[in-house]
Design a protein around this motif. Sequence first.
Motif, mmCIF file in Angstrom:
data_model
loop_
_atom_site.group_PDB
_atom_site.id
_atom_site.type_symbol
_atom_site.label_atom_id
_atom_site.label_comp_id
_atom_site.label_asym_id
_atom_site.label_seq_id
_atom_site.Cartn_x
_atom_site.Cartn_y
_atom_site.Cartn_z
ATOM 1 N N ARG A 1 0.866 11.292 13.657
ATOM 2 C CA ARG A 1 -0.349 10.601 13.241
ATOM 3 C C ARG A 1 -0.986 9.862 14.424
ATOM 4 O O ARG A 1 -2.185 9.897 14.613
ATOM 5 N N PHE B 1 -2.067 4.371 -3.769
ATOM 6 C CA PHE B 1 -3.495 4.063 -3.767
ATOM 7 C C PHE B 1 -3.816 3.055 -4.876
ATOM 8 O O PHE B 1 -3.070 2.939 -5.858
ATOM 9 N N ASN C 1 -1.109 9.664 -0.156
ATOM 10 C CA ASN C 1 -2.113 8.768 -0.740
ATOM 11 C C ASN C 1 -3.515 9.128 -0.255
ATOM 12 O O ASN C 1 -4.466 9.124 -1.041
ATOM 13 N N LYS C 2 -3.634 9.460 1.029
ATOM 14 C CA LYS C 2 -4.948 9.857 1.559
ATOM 15 C C LYS C 2 -5.413 11.160 0.922
ATOM 16 O O LYS C 2 -6.597 11.304 0.591
ATOM 17 N N LYS D 1 6.185 3.649 3.138
ATOM 18 C CA LYS D 1 4.731 3.609 3.317
ATOM 19 C C LYS D 1 4.285 4.708 4.273
ATOM 20 O O LYS D 1 3.333 5.441 3.994
ATOM 21 N N GLU D 2 4.976 4.832 5.392
ATOM 22 C CA GLU D 2 4.626 5.863 6.376
ATOM 23 C C GLU D 2 4.796 7.262 5.784
ATOM 24 O O GLU D 2 3.994 8.148 6.037
ATOM 25 N N THR D 3 5.840 7.445 5.003
ATOM 26 C CA THR D 3 6.106 8.745 4.385
ATOM 27 C C THR D 3 5.023 9.131 3.394
ATOM 28 O O THR D 3 4.575 10.281 3.360
ATOM 29 N N LYS E 1 0.819 -1.218 0.000
ATOM 30 C CA LYS E 1 0.000 0.000 0.000
ATOM 31 C C LYS E 1 0.853 1.268 0.000
ATOM 32 O O LYS E 1 0.578 2.222 0.706
ATOM 33 N N LEU E 2 1.904 1.246 -0.851
ATOM 34 C CA LEU E 2 2.733 2.429 -1.012
ATOM 35 C C LEU E 2 2.062 3.458 -1.905
ATOM 36 O O LEU E 2 2.456 4.618 -1.918
ATOM 37 N N ASN F 1 1.929 7.754 3.090
ATOM 38 C CA ASN F 1 0.567 7.473 3.532
ATOM 39 C C ASN F 1 -0.327 8.711 3.465
ATOM 40 O O ASN F 1 -1.440 8.663 2.947
ATOM 41 N N GLY F 2 0.154 9.825 3.993
ATOM 42 C CA GLY F 2 -0.644 11.053 3.976
ATOM 43 C C GLY F 2 -0.918 11.551 2.568
ATOM 44 O O GLY F 2 -2.013 12.048 2.275
ATOM 45 N N ASN G 1 8.569 -0.076 4.785
ATOM 46 C CA ASN G 1 7.647 0.421 5.805
ATOM 47 C C ASN G 1 7.805 1.934 6.009
ATOM 48 O O ASN G 1 6.816 2.651 6.153
#
Length: 194
Positions: free
Chosen positions: A191, A67, A105-106, A98-100, A64-65, A102-103, A95
């Motif tokens: 987060r 969308f 992608n949202k 992904k954390e970097t 989930k790197l 994530n925002g 990981n």
Amino acid sequence: MGKLDEFIKGLDNPNQISLMDIPEIDLYMDQVIQLFENKFKDSKRNDEEKILTKTMINNYAKAKLFFPIKNKKYSKEHLLLISLIYQLKGALSINDIKETLNGINKMITNDSSFQLEELYSSYLSLNTTNIASFQEQMSEHMDEVNKEVEKFEEDAQGYLQKVLLIATLANISNLYRRAAEKIVDEIIEERESQ
């Protein structure tokens, strides 16, 4: 140091996916791979090295790197994210990437006003500045290494110069990687505190 000098001079024209490189139509996976292979071919260490593969893209999707894709096609936003992933994966874990992202992608999926192209353009601008800074710093590092290597016997200086420069660059790389990881940790903490 022939190859290193060539590399540093070659940075004036970096291999990057520009906004103009990305077509306005969505691409199938094979087309995405071809685009990246063509654009980054000069950055490969050898002919066997792969820039991007189906497995890599599938792993990025599973992690989930970026969308979800639609109809097996990758949009311009997907390509920009994959380009960022390509750049980040040399320094960060999957990981942490992904954390970097994530925002971002949202924002892409939830906020129709967010413009990833604008962020990516800023990244490219900073990249140009980083290259100029790197070239300047490399010259300084080489001068420092040359001073240190003078302490050793002349017949070993060429090899020891390379060893010291490798160690110096690895050390600096580790410092930058650790700094990036600390910023990722801040993103996670912020987060989780919301």
